[in-house]
Motif scaffolding. Sequence first.
Motif, mmCIF file in Angstrom:
data_model
loop_
_atom_site.group_PDB
_atom_site.id
_atom_site.type_symbol
_atom_site.label_atom_id
_atom_site.label_comp_id
_atom_site.label_asym_id
_atom_site.label_seq_id
_atom_site.Cartn_x
_atom_site.Cartn_y
_atom_site.Cartn_z
ATOM 1 N N SER A 115 -4.770 -14.129 9.592
ATOM 2 C CA SER A 115 -6.021 -13.377 9.559
ATOM 3 C C SER A 115 -6.575 -13.447 8.135
ATOM 4 O O SER A 115 -5.844 -13.681 7.180
ATOM 5 C CB SER A 115 -5.796 -11.923 9.975
ATOM 6 O OG SER A 115 -4.954 -11.288 9.048
ATOM 7 N N ARG A 116 -7.862 -13.239 8.019
ATOM 8 C CA ARG A 116 -8.488 -13.318 6.699
ATOM 9 C C ARG A 116 -8.164 -12.111 5.840
ATOM 10 O O ARG A 116 -8.278 -12.148 4.626
ATOM 11 C CB ARG A 116 -9.991 -13.482 6.858
ATOM 12 C CG ARG A 116 -10.305 -14.851 7.502
ATOM 13 C CD ARG A 116 -11.765 -15.105 7.689
ATOM 14 N NE ARG A 116 -12.504 -15.043 6.443
ATOM 15 C CZ ARG A 116 -13.816 -14.815 6.382
ATOM 16 N NH1 ARG A 116 -14.497 -14.641 7.488
ATOM 17 N NH2 ARG A 116 -14.432 -14.775 5.236
ATOM 18 N N TYR A 117 -7.764 -11.012 6.479
ATOM 19 C CA TYR A 117 -7.394 -9.798 5.751
ATOM 20 C C TYR A 117 -6.271 -9.104 6.497
ATOM 21 O O TYR A 117 -6.360 -8.887 7.704
ATOM 22 C CB TYR A 117 -8.597 -8.848 5.637
ATOM 23 C CG TYR A 117 -8.284 -7.597 4.852
ATOM 24 C CD1 TYR A 117 -8.576 -7.508 3.504
ATOM 25 C CD2 TYR A 117 -7.676 -6.504 5.466
ATOM 26 C CE1 TYR A 117 -8.276 -6.362 2.773
ATOM 27 C CE2 TYR A 117 -7.371 -5.358 4.752
ATOM 28 C CZ TYR A 117 -7.667 -5.290 3.413
ATOM 29 O OH TYR A 117 -7.361 -4.167 2.703
ATOM 30 N N LEU A 118 -5.231 -8.755 5.768
ATOM 31 C CA LEU A 118 -4.122 -7.991 6.320
ATOM 32 C C LEU A 118 -3.742 -6.934 5.297
ATOM 33 O O LEU A 118 -3.428 -7.263 4.150
ATOM 34 C CB LEU A 118 -2.924 -8.892 6.619
ATOM 35 C CG LEU A 118 -1.651 -8.201 7.112
ATOM 36 C CD1 LEU A 118 -1.893 -7.448 8.407
ATOM 37 C CD2 LEU A 118 -0.516 -9.211 7.278
ATOM 38 N N GLY A 119 -3.809 -5.675 5.707
ATOM 39 C CA GLY A 119 -3.495 -4.601 4.778
ATOM 40 C C GLY A 119 -2.703 -3.497 5.432
ATOM 41 O O GLY A 119 -2.723 -3.325 6.647
ATOM 42 N N VAL A 120 -1.998 -2.746 4.591
ATOM 43 C CA VAL A 120 -1.209 -1.615 5.061
ATOM 44 C C VAL A 120 -1.603 -0.383 4.246
ATOM 45 O O VAL A 120 -1.710 -0.433 3.024
ATOM 46 C CB VAL A 120 0.311 -1.903 4.977
ATOM 47 C CG1 VAL A 120 0.787 -2.137 3.554
ATOM 48 C CG2 VAL A 120 1.119 -0.808 5.638
ATOM 49 N N LEU A 121 -1.855 0.701 4.952
ATOM 50 C CA LEU A 121 -2.243 1.958 4.329
ATOM 51 C C LEU A 121 -1.062 2.552 3.575
ATOM 52 O O LEU A 121 0.076 2.425 3.995
ATOM 53 C CB LEU A 121 -2.718 2.939 5.408
ATOM 54 C CG LEU A 121 -3.397 4.213 4.940
ATOM 55 C CD1 LEU A 121 -4.768 3.892 4.357
ATOM 56 C CD2 LEU A 121 -3.549 5.175 6.101
ATOM 57 N N GLY A 122 -1.343 3.200 2.484
ATOM 58 C CA GLY A 122 -0.306 3.885 1.724
ATOM 59 C C GLY A 122 -0.182 3.307 0.328
ATOM 60 O O GLY A 122 -0.805 2.303 -0.007
ATOM 61 N N PRO A 123 0.639 3.947 -0.497
ATOM 62 C CA PRO A 123 0.789 3.487 -1.888
ATOM 63 C C PRO A 123 1.528 2.157 -1.991
ATOM 64 O O PRO A 123 2.209 1.726 -1.053
ATOM 65 C CB PRO A 123 1.586 4.619 -2.535
ATOM 66 C CG PRO A 123 2.254 5.338 -1.419
ATOM 67 C CD PRO A 123 1.408 5.148 -0.204
ATOM 68 N N ARG A 124 1.395 1.534 -3.140
ATOM 69 C CA ARG A 124 2.036 0.238 -3.399
ATOM 70 C C ARG A 124 3.551 0.306 -3.178
ATOM 71 O O ARG A 124 4.161 -0.631 -2.651
ATOM 72 C CB ARG A 124 1.727 -0.225 -4.819
ATOM 73 C CG ARG A 124 2.212 -1.631 -5.123
ATOM 74 C CD ARG A 124 1.745 -2.139 -6.469
ATOM 75 N NE ARG A 124 0.342 -1.914 -6.743
ATOM 76 C CZ ARG A 124 -0.673 -2.625 -6.235
ATOM 77 N NH1 ARG A 124 -0.421 -3.594 -5.370
ATOM 78 N NH2 ARG A 124 -1.916 -2.364 -6.561
ATOM 79 N N ALA A 125 4.171 1.415 -3.548
ATOM 80 C CA ALA A 125 5.622 1.554 -3.372
ATOM 81 C C ALA A 125 6.006 1.479 -1.890
ATOM 82 O O ALA A 125 7.048 0.925 -1.542
ATOM 83 C CB ALA A 125 6.099 2.878 -3.979
ATOM 84 N N ARG A 126 5.168 2.002 -1.014
ATOM 85 C CA ARG A 126 5.434 1.927 0.431
ATOM 86 C C ARG A 126 5.337 0.482 0.905
ATOM 87 O O ARG A 126 6.166 0.012 1.684
ATOM 88 C CB ARG A 126 4.457 2.812 1.197
ATOM 89 C CG ARG A 126 4.746 2.902 2.684
ATOM 90 C CD ARG A 126 3.780 3.901 3.339
ATOM 91 N NE ARG A 126 4.157 4.200 4.700
ATOM 92 C CZ ARG A 126 3.850 3.420 5.738
ATOM 93 N NH1 ARG A 126 3.162 2.308 5.566
ATOM 94 N NH2 ARG A 126 4.228 3.760 6.959
ATOM 95 N N ARG A 127 4.298 -0.221 0.452
ATOM 96 C CA ARG A 127 4.159 -1.637 0.801
ATOM 97 C C ARG A 127 5.371 -2.419 0.313
ATOM 98 O O ARG A 127 5.947 -3.236 1.049
ATOM 99 C CB ARG A 127 2.891 -2.214 0.181
ATOM 100 C CG ARG A 127 2.688 -3.689 0.561
ATOM 101 C CD ARG A 127 1.709 -4.334 -0.355
ATOM 102 N NE ARG A 127 2.313 -4.421 -1.679
ATOM 103 C CZ ARG A 127 2.129 -5.420 -2.511
ATOM 104 N NH1 ARG A 127 1.350 -6.413 -2.203
ATOM 105 N NH2 ARG A 127 2.718 -5.430 -3.679
ATOM 106 N N ASP A 128 5.793 -2.186 -0.922
ATOM 107 C CA ASP A 128 6.945 -2.900 -1.474
ATOM 108 C C ASP A 128 8.214 -2.599 -0.692
ATOM 109 O O ASP A 128 9.032 -3.489 -0.455
ATOM 110 C CB ASP A 128 7.116 -2.553 -2.949
ATOM 111 C CG ASP A 128 5.981 -3.095 -3.812
ATOM 112 O OD1 ASP A 128 5.224 -3.981 -3.339
ATOM 113 O OD2 ASP A 128 5.846 -2.623 -4.958
ATOM 114 N N ARG A 129 8.376 -1.345 -0.275
ATOM 115 C CA ARG A 129 9.553 -0.978 0.536
ATOM 116 C C ARG A 129 9.528 -1.713 1.876
ATOM 117 O O ARG A 129 10.551 -2.239 2.323
ATOM 118 C CB ARG A 129 9.589 0.527 0.759
ATOM 119 C CG ARG A 129 10.751 0.961 1.613
ATOM 120 C CD ARG A 129 10.827 2.446 1.786
ATOM 121 N NE ARG A 129 11.884 2.787 2.732
ATOM 122 C CZ ARG A 129 12.093 3.993 3.176
ATOM 123 N NH1 ARG A 129 11.345 5.002 2.773
ATOM 124 N NH2 ARG A 129 13.060 4.219 4.041
#
Length: 169
Positions: A108-122
Amino acid sequence: SRLVSEQSCRTFLAPLHRIRKLLVLGAGLDALPLVGMAAELGWFVTVADHRPGYLARGGFERAERAVLVEPQKLAATLRLADFDAIVVMSHHLATDRHYLAELATVDSRYLGVLGPRARRDRLLEELADAARQLRERLKGPVGLDIGADSPESIALSILAELQSTLSER
């Protein structure tokens, strides 16, 4: 029939743009303004969630569709390649991890996850092999930093980032 010289011809061009398609994974209350604003922009929006009560609560009438999904069967339930943008926002870590595992190979052209960067990294750390395919393209936190502090302003920040990304700005 009458002959017309080239000099007297006019051409009218009206470019048609494909309607953007947004997949919102999570039907929490904060998804309502995102879906509503995206629909207002003329986008086709699909809302998917693993919790029947969230979908039954209503509020997603502006979405093209609302779908009950099993997170581990996301790709079997929806044609993921059809979406220009996907926002993961179930607020449930294990569910978001399953969604992202299913999305690892989707272009997809955009894929994102809501929440802080630490949550994404986890999430990326827990995804192991799938993380290699996601690390460079998974946005998190989603949205432009506009000082958003309400569901509506967060939706605005997400849509601003989506518009910018999809318009290559």
